[in-house]
Design a protein around this motif. Structure first.
Motif, mmCIF file in Angstrom:
data_model
loop_
_atom_site.group_PDB
_atom_site.id
_atom_site.type_symbol
_atom_site.label_atom_id
_atom_site.label_comp_id
_atom_site.label_asym_id
_atom_site.label_seq_id
_atom_site.Cartn_x
_atom_site.Cartn_y
_atom_site.Cartn_z
ATOM 1 N N ASN A 1 0.858 -1.182 0.000
ATOM 2 C CA ASN A 1 0.000 0.000 0.000
ATOM 3 C C ASN A 1 0.899 1.238 0.000
ATOM 4 O OD1 ASN A 1 -3.112 0.588 0.719
ATOM 5 N ND2 ASN A 1 -1.848 2.191 1.610
ATOM 6 N N ALA B 1 0.518 5.710 0.134
ATOM 7 C CA ALA B 1 -0.354 6.895 0.188
ATOM 8 C C ALA B 1 0.404 8.083 0.774
ATOM 9 C CB ALA B 1 -1.597 6.604 1.034
ATOM 10 N N PRO B 2 0.076 9.309 0.308
ATOM 11 C CA PRO B 2 0.721 10.513 0.851
ATOM 12 C C PRO B 2 -0.019 11.087 2.065
ATOM 13 C CG PRO B 2 -0.580 11.090 -1.089
ATOM 14 C CD PRO B 2 -0.802 9.615 -0.847
ATOM 15 N N SER C 1 0.277 14.686 4.412
ATOM 16 C CA SER C 1 0.993 15.958 4.612
ATOM 17 C C SER C 1 0.907 16.445 6.057
ATOM 18 C CB SER C 1 0.472 17.031 3.666
ATOM 19 O OG SER C 1 -0.810 17.443 4.056
ATOM 20 N N PHE C 2 0.048 15.827 6.867
ATOM 21 C CA PHE C 2 0.193 16.062 8.302
ATOM 22 C C PHE C 2 1.274 15.102 8.751
ATOM 23 C CE2 PHE C 2 -3.984 18.046 7.759
ATOM 24 C CZ PHE C 2 -3.662 19.272 8.296
ATOM 25 N N SER D 1 -0.343 11.812 10.345
ATOM 26 C CA SER D 1 -1.683 11.764 10.933
ATOM 27 C C SER D 1 -2.720 11.351 9.894
ATOM 28 C CB SER D 1 -2.008 13.148 11.487
ATOM 29 O OG SER D 1 -3.353 13.205 11.861
ATOM 30 N N ASN E 1 -6.812 11.082 9.021
ATOM 31 C CA ASN E 1 -8.194 11.481 9.315
ATOM 32 C C ASN E 1 -9.100 10.351 8.882
ATOM 33 O OD1 ASN E 1 -8.612 15.057 8.869
ATOM 34 N ND2 ASN E 1 -8.865 13.815 10.667
ATOM 35 N N ARG F 1 -14.503 3.772 5.550
ATOM 36 C CA ARG F 1 -13.835 2.727 6.347
ATOM 37 C C ARG F 1 -13.523 3.290 7.726
ATOM 38 N NH1 ARG F 1 -8.846 3.024 2.747
ATOM 39 N NH2 ARG F 1 -9.914 4.945 2.248
ATOM 40 N N LYS G 1 -7.815 4.779 7.419
ATOM 41 C CA LYS G 1 -7.134 4.586 6.137
ATOM 42 C C LYS G 1 -6.263 3.332 6.191
ATOM 43 C CE LYS G 1 -7.940 9.216 4.820
ATOM 44 N NZ LYS G 1 -7.535 10.572 4.450
ATOM 45 N N ASP G 2 -6.104 2.700 5.024
ATOM 46 C CA ASP G 2 -5.390 1.417 4.953
ATOM 47 C C ASP G 2 -3.975 1.524 5.522
ATOM 48 O OD1 ASP G 2 -7.667 0.614 3.678
ATOM 49 O OD2 ASP G 2 -6.811 0.659 1.664
ATOM 50 N N THR G 3 -3.345 2.648 5.285
ATOM 51 C CA THR G 3 -1.975 2.834 5.790
ATOM 52 C C THR G 3 -1.922 2.580 7.295
ATOM 53 O OG1 THR G 3 -1.554 4.489 4.079
ATOM 54 C CG2 THR G 3 -0.104 4.525 6.016
ATOM 55 N N SER H 1 -3.069 8.811 -3.912
ATOM 56 C CA SER H 1 -4.011 9.310 -2.897
ATOM 57 C C SER H 1 -5.446 8.939 -3.257
ATOM 58 C CB SER H 1 -3.891 10.827 -2.751
ATOM 59 O OG SER H 1 -4.486 11.480 -3.857
ATOM 60 N N GLU I 1 -1.377 0.395 -4.500
ATOM 61 C CA GLU I 1 -1.248 1.677 -5.221
ATOM 62 C C GLU I 1 0.055 1.769 -6.001
ATOM 63 O OE1 GLU I 1 -2.132 1.629 -1.965
ATOM 64 O OE2 GLU I 1 -4.084 2.637 -1.798
ATOM 65 N N ARG J 1 2.953 20.508 0.734
ATOM 66 C CA ARG J 1 1.521 20.779 0.565
ATOM 67 C C ARG J 1 1.129 22.094 1.219
ATOM 68 N NH1 ARG J 1 -3.307 17.270 0.309
ATOM 69 N NH2 ARG J 1 -4.697 18.561 -0.942
ATOM 70 N N TYR K 1 0.566 23.356 -3.941
ATOM 71 C CA TYR K 1 1.836 22.782 -3.485
ATOM 72 C C TYR K 1 2.943 23.806 -3.683
ATOM 73 C CZ TYR K 1 -0.364 18.139 -3.856
ATOM 74 O OH TYR K 1 -1.171 17.039 -3.700
HETATM 75 C C1 LIG Z 1 -0.483 15.562 -0.926
HETATM 76 C C2 LIG Z 1 -1.512 14.825 -0.125
HETATM 77 C C3 LIG Z 1 -1.449 14.866 1.262
HETATM 78 C C4 LIG Z 1 -2.392 14.170 2.040
HETATM 79 N N1 LIG Z 1 -2.308 14.249 3.406
HETATM 80 C C5 LIG Z 1 -3.178 13.562 4.177
HETATM 81 C C6 LIG Z 1 -3.072 13.626 5.600
HETATM 82 O O1 LIG Z 1 -2.210 14.298 6.166
HETATM 83 N N2 LIG Z 1 -3.955 12.907 6.338
HETATM 84 C C7 LIG Z 1 -4.917 12.134 5.748
HETATM 85 O O2 LIG Z 1 -5.690 11.493 6.455
HETATM 86 N N3 LIG Z 1 -5.029 12.044 4.389
HETATM 87 C C8 LIG Z 1 -4.183 12.737 3.595
HETATM 88 N N4 LIG Z 1 -4.266 12.668 2.232
HETATM 89 C C9 LIG Z 1 -5.262 11.762 1.635
HETATM 90 C C10 LIG Z 1 -4.740 10.325 1.600
HETATM 91 O O3 LIG Z 1 -3.550 10.222 0.844
HETATM 92 C C11 LIG Z 1 -5.823 9.427 0.957
HETATM 93 O O4 LIG Z 1 -6.954 9.405 1.803
HETATM 94 C C12 LIG Z 1 -5.370 8.017 0.649
HETATM 95 O O5 LIG Z 1 -6.352 7.394 -0.153
HETATM 96 C C13 LIG Z 1 -5.159 7.164 1.869
HETATM 97 O O6 LIG Z 1 -4.760 5.896 1.392
HETATM 98 P P1 LIG Z 1 -4.833 4.556 2.227
HETATM 99 O O7 LIG Z 1 -6.280 4.314 2.599
HETATM 100 O O8 LIG Z 1 -4.297 3.561 1.253
HETATM 101 O O9 LIG Z 1 -3.971 4.728 3.448
HETATM 102 C C14 LIG Z 1 -3.399 13.389 1.418
HETATM 103 C C15 LIG Z 1 -3.469 13.372 0.008
HETATM 104 C C16 LIG Z 1 -2.550 14.096 -0.748
HETATM 105 C C17 LIG Z 1 -2.644 14.077 -2.264
#
Ligand SMILES: Cc1cc2nc3c(=O)[nH]c(=O)nc-3n(C[C@H](O)[C@H](O)[C@H](O)COP(=O)(O)O)c2cc1C
Length: 207
Positions: free
Chosen positions: A37, A39-40, A42-43, A57, A59, A64, A67-69, A96, A105, A184, A190
């Motif tokens: 898996n 994913a980005p 930025s927190f 962090s 959210n 679900r 998040k999967d991460t 994302s 991904e 971000r 960005y």
């Molecule tokens: C640049 C960027 C920064 C992001 N930062 C956050 C973040 O700080 N916290 C968060 O919950 N989601 C953030 N997202 C959204 C997650 O990347 C997105 O929900 C992703 O699908 C999570 O994947 P996962 O379910 O495979 O973990 C961000 C997306 C982008 C494009």
């Protein structure tokens, strides 16, 4: 302007454009089922250099419990943070996308994997830097009202650093201008790192 954050006029985008620029932790993990898996987040930030520790962090998503991460980090106790750069901005953004649990991904965005040494998840082969991390703690923050979402903050210890040789200068320092990390801001905005300046510390500055 003065605004309480419980006021309906408060918008998340106000906060994200003020607490900015934020570095992007491009986090790779594997699930309990061994699927990768990416994913980005930025927190994200470093919290200490000795020992090297960082956080990101999550959210709670709408579809679900989390998040999967974060689910993967809880299951395996491991993750890797890849540097998101100008050259990798499009594949980073593609990862994302909201896709069902178990979707890789890396494959979705056509990103090549490279192996890690101390953790089982893969890293992004094309990223100039990858930080292998072991989970220290997940701290859960339940929502405090209907307009809020649960959050979980993941703290990790960096146990190994990969830096592609061409991004090290003659003194062995990381060449940030060559790597051009992106950061971000609010909304879809960005920044990319394109210039540097130095300010030496005051002679008697401590710490
Ligand atoms: C640049 C960027 C920064 C992001 N930062 C956050 C973040 O700080 N916290 C968060 O919950 N989601 C953030 N997202 C959204 C997650 O990347 C997105 O929900 C992703 O699908 C999570 O994947 P996962 O379910 O495979 O973990 C961000 C997306 C982008 C494009």
């Amino acid at each position: 302007m003065f605004l309480a954050t419980h006021d309906p006029r408060y918008r998340a985008s106000l906060f994200t454009s003020i607490v900015a620029p934020r570095p992007i932790g491009w986090v790779s993990t594997i699930g309990g089922d061994g699927r990768a898996n990416l994913a980005p987040f930025s927190f994200f930030n470093g919290i200490s250099s000795t020992p090297p520790m960082l956080m990101f962090s999550n959210n709670k998503p709408e579809d679900r419990p989390e998040k999967d991460t974060v689910t993967n980090v809880r299951a395996t106790g491991e993750f890797c943070v890849n540097l998101a750069t100008w050259a990798l901005r499009e594949p980073m953004n593609a990862t994302s996308d909201t896709v069902p649990h178990g979707v890789d991904e890396f494959a979705l965005a056509g990103i090549e994997k490279a192996p890690c040494e101390f953790v089982r998840c893969p890293r992004v082969a094309a990223s100039p830097v990858a930080l292998e991390c072991k989970l220290l703690r997940v701290v859960d923050f339940p929502a405090q009202g209907e307009r809020e979402r649960d959050s979980a903050v993941v703290f990790g210890r960096v146990v190994a650093v990969h830096i592609a040789d061409e991004y090290l200068d003659a003194q062995g320092r990381f060449d940030v201008l060559k790597a051009q990390p992106i950061a971000r801001l609010g909304g879809f905005q960005y920044l990319r790192v394109e210039s540097l300046f130095e300010i030496p510390r005051p002679a008697k500055g401590g710490g």
